[in-house]
Design a protein around this motif. Structure first.
Motif, PDB file in Angstrom:
ATOM      1  N   THR A 585     102.624  64.725  35.166  1.00 48.89           N
ATOM      2  CA  THR A 585     103.661  63.751  34.814  1.00 48.89           C
ATOM      3  C   THR A 585     103.097  62.340  34.811  1.00 48.89           C
ATOM      4  O   THR A 585     103.405  61.532  33.927  1.00 48.89           O
ATOM      5  N   ARG A 586     102.243  62.019  35.785  1.00 49.08           N
ATOM      6  CA  ARG A 586     101.641  60.675  35.840  1.00 49.08           C
ATOM      7  C   ARG A 586     100.818  60.397  34.582  1.00 49.08           C
ATOM      8  O   ARG A 586     100.908  59.312  33.996  1.00 49.08           O
ATOM      9  N   PHE A 587     100.001  61.371  34.174  1.00 50.23           N
ATOM     10  CA  PHE A 587      99.153  61.154  33.001  1.00 50.23           C
ATOM     11  C   PHE A 587     100.002  61.003  31.740  1.00 50.23           C
ATOM     12  O   PHE A 587      99.703  60.185  30.871  1.00 50.23           O
ATOM     13  N   ASN A 588     101.093  61.769  31.647  1.00 48.70           N
ATOM     14  CA  ASN A 588     102.001  61.620  30.501  1.00 48.70           C
ATOM     15  C   ASN A 588     102.677  60.252  30.509  1.00 48.70           C
ATOM     16  O   ASN A 588     102.918  59.665  29.457  1.00 48.70           O
ATOM     17  N   VAL A 589     103.000  59.743  31.694  1.00 47.47           N
ATOM     18  CA  VAL A 589     103.576  58.398  31.799  1.00 47.47           C
ATOM     19  C   VAL A 589     102.560  57.358  31.322  1.00 47.47           C
ATOM     20  O   VAL A 589     102.903  56.406  30.600  1.00 47.47           O
ATOM     21  N   ALA A 590     101.294  57.520  31.716  1.00 45.64           N
ATOM     22  CA  ALA A 590     100.251  56.594  31.282  1.00 45.64           C
ATOM     23  C   ALA A 590     100.103  56.612  29.767  1.00 45.64           C
ATOM     24  O   ALA A 590      99.982  55.555  29.115  1.00 45.64           O
ATOM     25  N   LEU A 591     100.108  57.815  29.163  1.00 48.90           N
ATOM     26  CA  LEU A 591      99.995  57.926  27.707  1.00 48.90           C
ATOM     27  C   LEU A 591     101.209  57.314  27.013  1.00 48.90           C
ATOM     28  O   LEU A 591     101.066  56.582  26.030  1.00 48.90           O
ATOM     29  N   GLY A 592     102.413  57.621  27.513  1.00 42.82           N
ATOM     30  CA  GLY A 592     103.621  57.076  26.892  1.00 42.82           C
ATOM     31  C   GLY A 592     103.662  55.565  26.949  1.00 42.82           C
ATOM     32  O   GLY A 592     104.039  54.899  25.975  1.00 42.82           O
ATOM     33  N   THR A 593     103.270  54.991  28.103  1.00 43.75           N
ATOM     34  CA  THR A 593     103.241  53.534  28.223  1.00 43.75           C
ATOM     35  C   THR A 593     102.241  52.939  27.241  1.00 43.75           C
ATOM     36  O   THR A 593     102.517  51.919  26.587  1.00 43.75           O
ATOM     37  N   ALA A 594     101.077  53.559  27.115  1.00 44.52           N
ATOM     38  CA  ALA A 594     100.059  53.065  26.183  1.00 44.52           C
ATOM     39  C   ALA A 594     100.560  53.126  24.744  1.00 44.52           C
ATOM     40  O   ALA A 594     100.307  52.209  23.949  1.00 44.52           O
ATOM     41  N   ARG A 595     101.284  54.186  24.402  1.00 46.99           N
ATOM     42  CA  ARG A 595     101.817  54.291  23.030  1.00 46.99           C
ATOM     43  C   ARG A 595     102.831  53.187  22.757  1.00 46.99           C
ATOM     44  O   ARG A 595     102.861  52.617  21.669  1.00 46.99           O
ATOM     45  N   GLY A 596     103.695  52.904  23.739  1.00 45.91           N
ATOM     46  CA  GLY A 596     104.693  51.852  23.548  1.00 45.91           C
ATOM     47  C   GLY A 596     104.054  50.489  23.368  1.00 45.91           C
ATOM     48  O   GLY A 596     104.444  49.710  22.484  1.00 45.91           O
ATOM     49  N   ILE A 597     103.049  50.159  24.191  1.00 43.38           N
ATOM     50  CA  ILE A 597     102.384  48.857  24.076  1.00 43.38           C
ATOM     51  C   ILE A 597     101.593  48.780  22.768  1.00 43.38           C
ATOM     52  O   ILE A 597     101.551  47.726  22.110  1.00 43.38           O
ATOM     53  N   THR A 598     100.945  49.893  22.375  1.00 39.35           N
ATOM     54  CA  THR A 598     100.220  49.916  21.098  1.00 39.35           C
ATOM     55  C   THR A 598     101.156  49.612  19.943  1.00 39.35           C
ATOM     56  O   THR A 598     100.813  48.877  19.013  1.00 39.35           O
ATOM     57  N   TYR A 599     102.365  50.170  19.986  1.00 42.61           N
ATOM     58  CA  TYR A 599     103.348  49.900  18.931  1.00 42.61           C
ATOM     59  C   TYR A 599     103.696  48.408  18.879  1.00 42.61           C
ATOM     60  O   TYR A 599     103.752  47.813  17.804  1.00 42.61           O
ATOM     61  N   LEU A 600     103.887  47.789  20.061  1.00 40.54           N
ATOM     62  CA  LEU A 600     104.223  46.362  20.101  1.00 40.54           C
ATOM     63  C   LEU A 600     103.080  45.508  19.565  1.00 40.54           C
ATOM     64  O   LEU A 600     103.300  44.520  18.853  1.00 40.54           O
ATOM     65  N   HIS A 601     101.845  45.881  19.890  1.00 41.01           N
ATOM     66  CA  HIS A 601     100.686  45.062  19.509  1.00 41.01           C
ATOM     67  C   HIS A 601     100.264  45.256  18.062  1.00 41.01           C
ATOM     68  O   HIS A 601      99.941  44.282  17.364  1.00 41.01           O
ATOM     69  N   GLU A 602     100.253  46.501  17.597  1.00 42.12           N
ATOM     70  CA  GLU A 602      99.552  46.807  16.367  1.00 42.12           C
ATOM     71  C   GLU A 602     100.413  47.403  15.259  1.00 42.12           C
ATOM     72  O   GLU A 602      99.960  47.497  14.123  1.00 42.12           O
ATOM     73  N   GLU A 603     101.638  47.823  15.568  1.00 38.75           N
ATOM     74  CA  GLU A 603     102.429  48.515  14.557  1.00 38.75           C
ATOM     75  C   GLU A 603     103.698  47.777  14.167  1.00 38.75           C
ATOM     76  O   GLU A 603     104.359  48.158  13.216  1.00 38.75           O
ATOM     77  N   CYS A 604     104.058  46.739  14.915  1.00 39.42           N
ATOM     78  CA  CYS A 604     105.227  45.936  14.557  1.00 39.42           C
ATOM     79  C   CYS A 604     104.865  44.939  13.449  1.00 39.42           C
ATOM     80  O   CYS A 604     103.701  44.625  13.220  1.00 39.42           O
ATOM     81  N   ARG A 605     105.899  44.426  12.780  1.00 39.24           N
ATOM     82  CA  ARG A 605     105.678  43.394  11.771  1.00 39.24           C
ATOM     83  C   ARG A 605     105.068  42.158  12.400  1.00 39.24           C
ATOM     84  O   ARG A 605     104.153  41.547  11.837  1.00 39.24           O
ATOM     85  N   ASP A 606     105.546  41.761  13.569  1.00 40.26           N
ATOM     86  CA  ASP A 606     104.954  40.677  14.347  1.00 40.26           C
ATOM     87  C   ASP A 606     104.359  41.275  15.618  1.00 40.26           C
ATOM     88  O   ASP A 606     104.986  42.118  16.256  1.00 40.26           O
ATOM     89  N   CYS A 607     103.147  40.818  15.952  1.00 41.52           N
ATOM     90  CA  CYS A 607     102.538  41.285  17.201  1.00 41.52           C
ATOM     91  C   CYS A 607     103.345  40.744  18.378  1.00 41.52           C
ATOM     92  O   CYS A 607     103.532  39.534  18.514  1.00 41.52           O
TER      93      CYS A 607
END
Length: 837
Positions: A585-607
């Motif tokens: 569960t901890r490792f899945n939490v780490a992956l999920g958090t990384a995916r959310g931050i990646t979306y904010l940084h690199e996949e949104c119209r504005d970083c």
């Protein structure tokens, strides 16, 4: 005496539900109950329960066990199929119990033939027993219908039924609600932090205090599933668990001999999420606080106008209009899809393609396109589809209907057309004038009578949508949010932007309401910024449901996360509190958090730079999926210049601030990478990154951890509470290496979040990280710091930070100069200049 006490303790431990001895009254063979006499009953010794016929409709009766007040029906002979007419009867024979209709036909029997039944009894715990000369041969507790009571065990071989709905306890310990014995629309498993105990014979029980628990010989003390809202209140209260005809599983309370019952807990908090609640092609929505059923459009009509839950049917079948079929758009609507549902197809396509795929498919009857960032499209192919409509739903659905059909003109239409021309315009003018007068009259009445009505205002505010952007969240009034949170009574926590309270909307959706502090934007600017936040949709971001911008009040309404924030699990000290997460569960939490931050940084119209990544801002839903919160409340940075722009308001939390914050250097997305690295190290270790103890040789934990990493001592860094669990050490090593790459002093040495995610997933190899330099951030009394451009505020911050200890870590020269106060004026001037620009 000691042995007797030990034996009594063992009995209470093994059988937690049978805490009292039940007395019973014996019934002899030949005893009969008549449906025509509902006052006739077989009662328990203390008259706590009785078995009698009760009316269930016009000239329909059922033999049921009820409490003394009649509010709690805990068992029915024959279940849903056990109704008889007024000539029916229930008899006790040597073959057992037999329920017959007025014609003499057998409706139900206990299936105890050839077992020598000689008597029956009803106990004060509500259990009906059939016995022979030596033993009990049948029990109503072993054959439940749609309810269980505190002294009753519900095992994995039993089932509760109510119409098309059924409730099961699986051998794995999971609780499931099913429609038509196929669609699983609710699934409650054991807490994922509990080690897999390989359950042998799990059982579900409801205690008299209102605790619903699962027990098994391999679960010490059992595990609690739910508490009733009146948990442990009162001494003469009967609590019972019942599967209602609407498909929801609920805990009820009935006080003494009262003929009323009160709902205390429901498995499905949103009734419209129950599959098939409104029947085939029915659409479930809410009128104030109650669910109502309707049809998709005028192309449909109710199957039964007297019972809207029977669903809807097309006025014209698709087969009757070949070539003219079209799709009807249903905004803010979804057709429920639960697994396993083999008759639905899933695609990752846009909204237009989702509609067209259904239109061209001969087997598709409806489709749903989700606007939550997943890109999912569901094509509904079965004969039965169940709909849900709500202004808060980020989805659009389409249902296939026949195109408009023009009726044939009457035979005299051409000849009569000229004679009607003069009269037609007169009729039109009369109708328009009448409508105008009626509208003016109704508007006046509303203005004088209803303008101050809180109920009307709350209803209109709840469903008014923000007009600035498509798909924007719902606008609420401040009074409505006051009611939803019961006057902001239940506080969930407080962050850098304000306090958060739990609330329940009119449609019974649980939400988290954040009261923003220090937000000085005007109403229009605030609305536009909220629209920007709401345009970000991702599985690992907390969804924004609505907002309030009224006078000086600025509030945001988010989806409620049942399991709270990550810090409550990482830093829990009690190993048996049920709050410790296993490694998977901890490792899945780490992956999920990384995916959310990646979306904010690199996949949104504005970083979007979060600026405050920490365990308190990582929330966990009911399935322990990680969702990043408080994003978008910091400044939005344009992706073209985010590498060079300095924020004018410094915000962050001790232990997670990147060195550039305190050195007055440009803030970029790499600052979030640094904070994530500290969080990742805490996920692995279960300890605060800035913790100092004798175990770490009085060094900051992140510094000590790297020294242990150099020695190859991964077990020393790993949370000691995971010692007895199955831990993937390859994942642990990868996570530790990635964390050290993230907390490098120089932003250029830190990877982008997309690269961090790839390294964690094992897609990219992780090189051995260099030693990160430790940075002293000061020891502020609060958890968060907020450095504005005001000179005195910055001076106060610098003065409050003590000089770094020689044993703590190495320091960056720029940071040292700011913390020691030698460069305070220069830093303040730089901030003021940036603020002015």
């Amino acid at each position: 005496m000691i042995l007797q006490l030990l034996s009594l303790s063992l009995i209470l431990y093994v059988s937690p539900f049978f805490l009292t001895q039940s007395l019973s009254a014996t019934l002899s063979l030949g005893s009969t109950l008549l449906a025509s006499n509902t006052n006739q009953a077989w009662t328990s010794p203390n008259s706590t329960f009785s078995l009698s016929f009760v009316s269930v409709g016009a000239s329909s009766y059922a033999a049921a066990i009820t409490n003394s007040g009649g509010a709690a029906v805990i068992w029915t002979a024959g279940g849903d199929n056990g109704t008889v007419d007024s000539g029916g009867s229930l008899q006790l024979l040597s073959s057992g119990l037999r329920l017959t209709n007025g014609s003499g036909a057998t409706v139900w029997e206990s299936s105890t033939a050839n077992r020598g039944v000689s008597s029956a009894s009803l106990t004060d715990s509500g259990e009906l027993l059939l016995s022979n000369a030596s033993a009990t041969v049948w029990s109503s507790f072993d054959h439940p219908t749609n309810a269980i009571v505190p002294s009753q065990n519900f095992t994995s071989g039993m089932v509760l039924r109510s119409g098309l709905y059924s409730f099961f306890l699986l051998s794995s310990g999971n609780l499931t609600l099913r429609w038509n014995n196929s669609i699983v629309y609710w699934n409650q498993g054991l807490n994922s932090s509990i080690i897999n105990a390989n359950l042998s014979s799990p059982s579900l029980g409801l205690q008299s205090t209102g605790i619903l628990s699962i027990f098994d010989s391999n679960l010490i003390g059992g595990t609690i599933i739910a508490y009733s809202s009146d948990y442990a209140e009162g001494s003469n209260i009967l609590r019972f668990l019942k599967l209602d005809s609407d498909g929801n599983l609920r805990i009820y309370s009935s006080d003494g001999g009262s003929n009323t019952k009160t709902e205390r807990w429901a498995a499905v908090t949103d009734q419209c999420e129950v599959f098939g609640f409104c029947g085939n092609m029915g659409i479930c929505s809410y009128n104030d606080t109650n669910p109502i059923c309707g049809c998709p459009s005028q192309n449909f009509e109710p199957v039964d106008v007297n019972d809207r839950r029977q669903g809807c049917k097309r006025k014209m079948k698709i087969e009757d209009c070949p070539g003219s079929a079209t799709t009807l758009e249903l905004p803010h609507t979804k057709f429920l899809t639960y697994q396993p549902e083999l008759s639905s197809e899933t695609f990752f396509v846009g909204i237009s393609a989702c509609r067209l795929n259904c239109l061209v498919s001969s087997s598709c009857v409806a489709s749903t396109s989700l606007s939550d960032g997943t890109g999912l499209c569901y094509l509904k192919t079965p004969d039965f589809v169940s709909g849900y409509e709500s202004p808060a739903l980020p989805s659009t659905s389409y249902v296939k209907v026949c195109g408009p059909v023009s009726p044939n003109p009457p035979p005299s239409w051409e000849t009569a057309k000229k004679s009607w021309r003069l009269q037609a315009w007169i009729i039109v003018v009369a109708i328009v004038a009448t409508l105008f007068v009626l509208i003016a009259l109704e508007g006046s009445l509303w203005w004088w009578c209803c303008r101050n009505s809180p109920k009307f205002g709350a209803l209109s505010a709840q469903y008014a949508l923000l007009e600035y952007a498509s798909g924007a969240p719902v606008q609420f009034s401040y009074k409505e949010l006051q009611r939803s949170t019961k006057g902001f009574r239940e506080k969930l926590g407080a962050g850098g932007f304000g306090a958060v309270y739990k609330g329940v909307l009119a449609n019974r959706t649980a939400v988290a309401v954040k009261q923003l502090e220090g937000i000085e934007q005007g109403e229009k600017q605030f609305r536009m910024e909220v629209a920007t936040i709401s345009s970000t949709h991702h599985l690992n971001l907390v969804r924004l449901i609505g907002f309030c911008s009224e006078g000086r009040h600025r509030l945001l309404v988010y989806e409620f996360m049942k399991n709270g924030s990550l810090d409550n699990f990482l830093f829990a000290t009690d190993e048996h509190s049920g709050k410790m997460l296993n490694w998977e569960t901890r490792f899945n939490v780490a992956l999920g958090t990384a995916r959310g931050i990646t979306y904010l940084h690199e996949e949104c119209r504005d970083c979007i730079v979060h600026c405050d990544i920490k365990p308190e801002n990582i929330l966990l839903d009911e399935n322990y999926n990680a969702k990043v919160s408080d994003f978008g409340l910091a400044k939005l940075i344009n992706p073209k210049d985010h590498r060079h722009r300095t924020l004018t308001s410094v915000r962050g939390t001790r232990g997670y601030l990147a060195p550039e914050w305190l050195a007055n250097l440009p803030i970029t997305s790499k600052s979030d990478v640094y904070s994530y690295g500290m969080v990742l190290l805490e996920i692995v270790s279960g300890r605060r990154n800035f913790e100092v103890s004798a175990e770490t040789n009085r060094k900051k934990f992140s510094v000590w951890a790297y020294e242990e990493f150099e020695k190859g001592n991964m077990e020393g860094i790993l949370d000691g509470r995971l010692g007895d669990q199955d831990v993937d050490m390859e994942q642990v090593l990868r996570a530790i290496q990635v964390s050290f790459w993230c907390i490098q002093e120089q932003p250029s040495q830190r990877p982008m979040m997309g690269k961090v995610l790839q390294m964690l997933e094992g897609i990219t190899d992780v090189e051995r990280p260099p030693a990160p330099k430790a940075v002293t951030e000061g020891s502020l009394s609060g958890t968060s710091i907020n450095m504005s451009s005001n000179i005195s505020a910055l001076s106060t911050f610098a003065a409050s930070a003590p000089a770094p200890s020689s044993s703590s870590s190495l320091q960056t020269p720029g940071v040292s100069s700011i913390v020691s106060g030698r460069n305070t004026e220069k830093a303040s001037s730089s901030l003021l200049e940036s603020e002015t620009k």
